[in-house]
Design a protein around this motif. Structure first.
Motif, PDB file in Angstrom:
ATOM      1  N   PRO A 110       0.828  -1.216   0.000  1.00 61.69           N
ATOM      2  CA  PRO A 110       0.000   0.000   0.000  1.00 61.69           C
ATOM      3  C   PRO A 110       0.863   1.268   0.000  1.00 61.69           C
ATOM      4  N   ASP A 168       0.208   4.166   1.418  1.00 67.54           N
ATOM      5  CA  ASP A 168       0.206   4.805   2.727  1.00 67.54           C
ATOM      6  C   ASP A 168       1.125   4.035   3.679  1.00 67.54           C
ATOM      7  N   ASP A 226      -0.675   1.868   6.339  1.00 63.58           N
ATOM      8  CA  ASP A 226      -1.297   0.709   5.697  1.00 63.58           C
ATOM      9  C   ASP A 226      -0.240  -0.299   5.263  1.00 63.58           C
ATOM     10  N   ARG A 251       1.020  -2.233   8.219  1.00 63.89           N
ATOM     11  CA  ARG A 251      -0.016  -3.196   8.615  1.00 63.89           C
ATOM     12  C   ARG A 251      -0.023  -4.396   7.671  1.00 63.89           C
ATOM     13  N   GLN A 293     -11.076  -4.811   7.050  1.00 67.05           N
ATOM     14  CA  GLN A 293     -11.426  -3.400   7.180  1.00 67.05           C
ATOM     15  C   GLN A 293     -12.785  -3.106   6.518  1.00 67.05           C
ATOM     16  N   ALA A 297      -5.723  -4.243   4.624  1.00 68.13           N
ATOM     17  CA  ALA A 297      -4.863  -3.083   4.885  1.00 68.13           C
ATOM     18  C   ALA A 297      -5.209  -1.974   3.902  1.00 68.13           C
ATOM     19  N   GLY A 298      -5.842  -0.928   4.386  1.00 70.84           N
ATOM     20  CA  GLY A 298      -6.208   0.176   3.507  1.00 70.84           C
ATOM     21  C   GLY A 298      -7.438  -0.125   2.690  1.00 70.84           C
ATOM     22  N   SER A 318      -3.903  -5.900  -1.409  1.00 66.50           N
ATOM     23  CA  SER A 318      -2.483  -5.778  -1.067  1.00 66.50           C
ATOM     24  C   SER A 318      -1.884  -7.145  -0.776  1.00 66.50           C
TER      25      SER A 318
END
Length: 255
Positions: free
Chosen positions: A81, A83, A86, A89, A178, A184-185, A189
């Motif tokens: 990711p 970010d 993210d 994670r 999520q 993640a995000g 991913s």
């Protein structure tokens, strides 16, 4: 870019790398190694493991290290990711799943096959291989089975414990999903890829490149039924069917 993958079709760690290659659309050659992989892997990398990726002649082992190298060589489409939070994670979840889910899945399925009967062990191990490779595995099974079970800590009495560990990981995955539907995000991913690829041998999702043959699938169907209804298993099946099949169809040919 010259890319060659040495792989063992039935292995979920090998599927993890195959998926990453296809996701990134990286043209590559594949070479299936059978039960004689040990000396060849040791000679190439000094480690007795598959997959091994040769990237422009450099041998890389371990699925995490291979994907890290692919991410650096071909950044898009990304598996890490953008970010920072993210990404951290995603990588933490990849590591957790590799360490806590990968081995129990192997013990739950391969261990079951080893302790069922020799013919079943051969059918499972030779998934996706040629008849000559299957013949080699049949001949080597008396030596290969004790080596493999020793190396991976597989015993007749820990198959049930491995299956319990798989369920614990499913609970963890369910809790990590999520609002976006990813781990993640807000996009697919490495975390999602790892979870779905490691669970694939149990789930046998549609479009799986190397599914179990009918006899093997029927033999572990009762165990599979205890898994597929879990919310995390349903999520992983959806991830596989949405993101794996599209990647495989889009990538270049790999003999």
């Amino acid at each position: 870019m010259d890319v060659v993958l040495w792989h063992f079709p039935v292995s979920h760690y090998n599927e993890k790398v195959r998926w990453a290659l296809d996701w990134k659309g990286i043209a590559h050659e594949r070479k299936v190694l059978a039960a004689d992989y040990l000396p060849r892997a040791l000679l190439a990398t000094g480690k007795p493991t598959l997959p091994i990726l040769f990237l422009n002649g450099k041998a890389i082992t371990d699925s995490t290290a291979i994907i890290e190298a692919l991410e650096a060589a071909v950044p898009a489409p990304a598996l890490y990711p953008p970010d920072r939070t993210d990404c951290r994670r995603a990588l933490e979840l990849e590591n957790f799943l590799d360490e806590e889910l990968g081995s129990p899945v192997r013990t739950a399925l391969v261990g079951w096959a080893f302790y069922a009967e020799p013919e079943m062990a051969v059918r499972v191990l030779s998934t996706g291989m040629s008849s000559s490779a299957r013949s080699l595995i049949t001949r080597m099974l008396p030596v290969f089975r004790p080596f493999y079970t020793w190396r991976h800590g597989i015993r007749r009495d820990n198959v049930d414990a491995a299956r319990a560990a798989v369920h614990q990981c499913l609970d963890r995955i369910e809790g990590e999903i999520q609002p976006s539907g990813y781990l993640a995000g807000d996009r697919f991913s490495i975390a999602d890829l790892t979870a779905a690829s490691l669970l694939a041998p149990i789930l046998q999702p549609k479009g799986m490149e190397f599914p179990a043959d009918e006899g093997a699938a029927a033999s572990f169907a009762s165990y599979r039924e205890t898994v597929v209804g879990h919310p995390a298993a349903q999520w992983a099946t959806g991830i596989f069917e949405r993101h794996r099949n599209a990647a495989a169809n889009a990538t270049a040919s790999h003999p």
